[in-house]
Write a protein that holds these residues in place. Structure first.
Motif, mmCIF file in Angstrom:
data_model
loop_
_atom_site.group_PDB
_atom_site.id
_atom_site.type_symbol
_atom_site.label_atom_id
_atom_site.label_comp_id
_atom_site.label_asym_id
_atom_site.label_seq_id
_atom_site.Cartn_x
_atom_site.Cartn_y
_atom_site.Cartn_z
ATOM 1 N N LEU A 1 0.851 -1.299 -0.027
ATOM 2 C CA LEU A 1 -0.005 -0.112 0.068
ATOM 3 C C LEU A 1 0.771 1.194 -0.110
ATOM 4 C CD1 LEU A 1 -2.877 -1.098 2.427
ATOM 5 C CD2 LEU A 1 -2.906 -1.146 0.057
ATOM 6 N N ASP A 2 1.998 1.272 0.669
ATOM 7 C CA ASP A 2 3.018 2.408 0.718
ATOM 8 C C ASP A 2 3.653 2.690 -0.738
ATOM 9 O OD1 ASP A 2 2.617 2.753 3.269
ATOM 10 O OD2 ASP A 2 4.333 1.953 3.886
ATOM 11 N N HIS A 3 3.992 1.544 -1.192
ATOM 12 C CA HIS A 3 4.776 1.874 -2.520
ATOM 13 C C HIS A 3 4.191 1.545 -3.746
ATOM 14 C CE1 HIS A 3 7.697 0.804 0.660
ATOM 15 N NE2 HIS A 3 8.678 1.092 -0.115
ATOM 16 N N ALA A 4 2.760 1.213 -3.802
ATOM 17 C CA ALA A 4 2.013 1.414 -5.027
ATOM 18 C C ALA A 4 1.479 2.493 -5.142
ATOM 19 C CB ALA A 4 1.076 0.335 -5.198
ATOM 20 N N ASP A 5 2.057 3.560 -5.518
ATOM 21 C CA ASP A 5 1.768 4.896 -5.485
ATOM 22 C C ASP A 5 1.298 5.636 -6.906
ATOM 23 O OD1 ASP A 5 4.272 5.282 -6.555
ATOM 24 O OD2 ASP A 5 4.977 6.499 -4.747
#
Lengths: 251, 251
Positions: free
Chosen positions: B195-199
């Protein structure tokens, strides 16, 4: 004590025995197909999935050539890519496969997109490409020797499809007829190369295991097809469903 | 125009929807297994083949860590390998799986040799290891998120196996009980990381496709198992056959 290698003749017999026991002409799906028992949708599922195998063969051959230092071996191998991809206005095996797709009522662009291919087909075919990319050259060439057994299946297939299915004609069967010409040339070279280079018992074992691996790749594709599409059909999520990807006239 | 990414909550919901639609708890083999309808040989075939998946998970995790430059991420990931391989006298998941093998009458050494594994199982599992070795770190982590859906299947499995099969007891079920503790910790970390990295929308699509790929890997294993071992069983050449690999007491 190190085992002695088999004679050239005995080793060739060992390789041919693998085909006699494990080649996919023994698979029930082929009997069903050649005997005229497949429904139109079973034939379509076969065409959709087998396309993926065809489409990866030239990539497999390029992966092989990318590792070959000897220009003569690369030159001998190169015609395989041309046979599949086409050259100088001659159409290749992939284009001919798409004519078969059209003949069975599928949209060739849909088939070429590979969207409906079963994951199990991808896993098996991709394993083959990677095998050729990663194993020894001997194992890579040996894995191509299923072509030893292909002329028989292609001849049976042409005869069986022509007899039993309305879609079968000279155009839709052109892939198989052409392979009857091409495969013997390729496999004569490959077989001689393997017999020349498998000069220890260990290398003979590795070459035999590579050929077994390749029979597994072919067999697993037909297992997946049967499970997915022969009644009671259990189509996996995301794979082609009857009614999808038809060409306009057939829809 | 570039698509906007989904909100964190909406993207998590998209990932969970993939599980709801495609996770292998929906596969008929699991209903058969948990409902007590599997024959002893079907259970054995499942144990033999699923072992191969278990055995490759720490290799998959090592392949992942071999590509991670950040020591903190490697540190967070490392416990997965310990959980499977064991550490400091604590036995790991692989050893616990072999207790299950013994409980269903198989020789653990035979199962650990992986000799009877179906080629289709190898193709699917090897595809997963290679996916993690070759794709982006985001896709690699996303492909582990099937663990989001695992606690439900493990709980159902413990309950179903204990109710229906004589071999099921605290020892043979220890793999699944332990995973009920381990998986939530791993997946909480993995989900937050994704969730943090799929921006961007593109990265969200890639992560979702990676999770779909992984559901395909799991589904294809059960398709192969059903085709090979549920009547009419069509066991592929070289795969485990009923009667093979039994432990002495059970033979």
């Amino acid at each position: 004590m190190t085992a002695l290698p088999l004679s050239r003749e005995a080793f060739e017999a060992r390789l041919r025995q693998i085909g006699a026991e494990r080649y996919h002409d023994r698979h029930p799906f082929h009997h069903r197909l050649h005997g005229g028992d497949c429904t139109p949708d079973e034939v379509r599922a076969w065409v959709v999935n087998r396309y993926y195998y065809q489409s990866r063969i030239p990539m497999k051959d390029a992966a092989f050539m990318s590792r070959v230092e000897d220009p003569a071996l690369r030159r001998a191998w190169r015609s395989r890519i041309e046979d599949h991809d086409g050259a100088d206005g001659r159409e290749g095996g992939i284009a001919r496969w798409l004519k078969l797709a059209e003949a069975v009522g599928l949209d060739p662009a849909y088939v070429a997109s590979a969207r409906g291919v079963m994951p199990a087909t991808r896993f098996a075919v991709d394993a083959y490409v990677r095998f050729v990319r990663e194993k020894t050259l001997l194992e890579a060439v040996a894995s191509s020797l299923t072509e030893l057994f292909a002329p028989r299946i292609h001849a049976e297939r042409i005869e069986g499809l022509l007899r039993h299915y309305a879609f079968a004609d000279d155009i839709s069967m052109s892939y198989f007829r052409k392979r009857l010409d091409e495969a013997p040339k390729d496999v004569a070279f490959g077989l001689a190369w393997v017999l020349d280079h498998a000069d220890t018992a260990e290398k003979q074992d590795a070459a035999a295991a590579a050929l077994e691996f390749k029979t597994d790749v072919l067999w697993a594709q037909l297992d997946a097809l049967w499970h997915g599409y022969v009644a009671p059909a259990r189509i996996p999520p995301g794979a082609w469903r009857p009614g999808e990807g038809l060409r306009a006239q057939a829809a």
